[in-house]
Design an enzyme around this catalytic site. Structure first.
Site, mmCIF file in Angstrom:
data_model
loop_
_atom_site.group_PDB
_atom_site.id
_atom_site.type_symbol
_atom_site.label_atom_id
_atom_site.label_comp_id
_atom_site.label_asym_id
_atom_site.label_seq_id
_atom_site.Cartn_x
_atom_site.Cartn_y
_atom_site.Cartn_z
ATOM 1 C CD1 TRP A 102 78.543 39.412 62.691
ATOM 2 C CD2 TRP A 102 77.451 37.458 62.635
ATOM 3 N NE1 TRP A 102 77.764 39.325 63.818
ATOM 4 C CE2 TRP A 102 77.078 38.144 63.811
ATOM 5 C CE3 TRP A 102 76.895 36.211 62.394
ATOM 6 C CZ2 TRP A 102 76.169 37.625 64.738
ATOM 7 C CZ3 TRP A 102 75.984 35.679 63.314
ATOM 8 C CH2 TRP A 102 75.637 36.392 64.472
ATOM 9 C CG ASP A 172 75.791 39.313 56.688
ATOM 10 O OD1 ASP A 172 74.861 40.142 56.843
ATOM 11 O OD2 ASP A 172 76.196 38.562 57.595
ATOM 12 C CE LYS A 196 72.708 42.859 64.242
ATOM 13 N NZ LYS A 196 73.179 41.632 63.609
#
Ligand SMILES: *Cc1c(COP(=O)(O)O)cnc(C)c1O
Length: 360
Positions: A102, A172, A196
């Site tokens: 990511w 993030d 999530k």
């Protein structure tokens, strides 16, 4: 009926109590004889909902007054582009600290907008492990420094804060948000897709220090412009009202559970149970160094693709869902976000023991 536990990495489990409340209120929200999805987002009741949601979220993290909280769309990936559009200043350069999929993807997207320097945080070796995190010597050259505290795919979590001096640190937190206590004042900006640990897909939270708002590139689309969104209560266009509502219920639920101190303790207990089991097993392996083991995403493998496939299939027959690792990594991954009860982890370990005995 066997109890089912869902280990999906995202969209992931939502607390059962929250889903039950949503079910109860579905046809008649706030005495309106209509669902929350069918009312104006600018009506009094919905405006009250978002004000309360923000207040509860702020309470969970103890967010200082000089930070804005935005509820946006476009997921974390939308932010990969919005961040350089909004935060790029006179230096025209950003530093991306990379530790897996990511953070690398975020760097690649930012490169569409500005000069990006990348620095790999992982040491070379048998284990996934972060090395030196002091960047205070070079950080003044950059408009911001970006990193990903929890790499969802490999299960690498960075608990230590990178040292970046006065340069804004951007994180993030898609897969670690609200999983443990953090000091918001150490960050310039934090962002996370909801699917999530916050609620359903479709909404993205941004926590940003006020002085970083208002410098967007002139051609920045309005929906990606933090100043425009901050001024219009994150409602420059019609927001994902149902997702926002579910997030508001999750915040209330987490507060009722004792807030982040209690949640963090539970998350540590769950993760410890699973990692201790992995460490004592010669059959399963996890290659993340102890100091970087994710509390949320636990990766493991038998070292044999055929056995891994059997494991995943048989686990499913035993009510343990979505244990297949990400396609770039293979193996298994158990995502044990806030909504996963400890009973789910215990059930997983019971199955792992059985599978190990049968296949040794
Ligand atoms: C899931 C995830 C993303 C992607 O999120 P989208 O909302 O699908 O864009 C980005 N970063 C991390 C750390 C993630 O876990």
């Amino acid at each position: 009926m066997t109890q089912v536990f869902n280990f999906s990495a995202g969209p992931a489990m939502i607390p059962t109590a929250v889903l039950e409340q949503a079910q109860k209120e579905l046809l008649n929200w706030q005495g309106q004889h209509t669902s929350v999805m069918e009312v104006s987002h600018r009506g009094k009741l919905f405006m009250e909902l978002i004000a309360q949601a923000e207040q509860d979220f702020r309470k969970l993290y103890n967010i200082p007054k000089n930070y804005k909280v935005l509820f946006l769309q476009g997921g974390a990936r939308g932010q990969f582009a919005a961040i350089p559009m909004n935060l790029m200043g006179k230096k025209g350069k950003a530093l991306y600290l990379t530790s897996g999929h990511w953070s690398l993807t975020a760097a690649k997207e930012a490169r569409l907008f500005c000069h990006v320097d990348e620095m790999n945080l992982l040491e070379v070796g048998d284990e996934l492990k972060t090395g030196n995190l002091d960047f205070s010597d070079i950080s003044p050259n950059y408009d911001y420094v970006h990193y990903c505290p929890n790499e969802t795919i490999s299960g690498v979590e960075i608990f230590e804060l990178p040292k970046v001096g006065n340069t804004p640190l951007v994180a993030d937190m898609s897969s670690t948000i609200l999983s443990r206590k953090i000091d918001i004042s150490q960050f310039g900006m934090i962002y996370a897709g909801a699917q999530k640990n916050l609620g359903p897909a479709g909404i993205t939270i941004v926590i940003i220090r006020e002085d970083l708002i208002g410098n967007a590139r002139q051609e920045t689309p309005s929906i990606w412009n933090y100043a425009v969104q901050a001024k219009s209560d994150s409602m420059i266009n019609t927001p994902p009202t149902f997702a926002w509502y579910l997030c508001s219920l999750v915040f209330k639920y987490l507060l009722s559970q004792g807030g982040l101190k209690a949640i963090e303790q539970r998350n540590q207990d769950k993760a410890k149970l699973l990692y201790d089991y992995l460490d004592n097993s010669t059959f399963y392996h996890n290659n993340v160094a102890k100091k970087n083991r994710s509390l949320m995403n636990v990766t493991f493998t038998t070292g044999n693709d055929e056995l891994n496939s059997q494991f995943i299939a048989q686990a499913l027959e035993n009510g343990l869902q979505a244990l297949k690792g990400h396609k770039v990594l293979g193996g298994m991954r158990a995502s044990i976000y806030n909504a996963m009860p400890i009973e789910g982890v215990q059930a997983l370990i019971t199955f792992m023991e059985k599978f190990e005995k049968q296949n040794q």
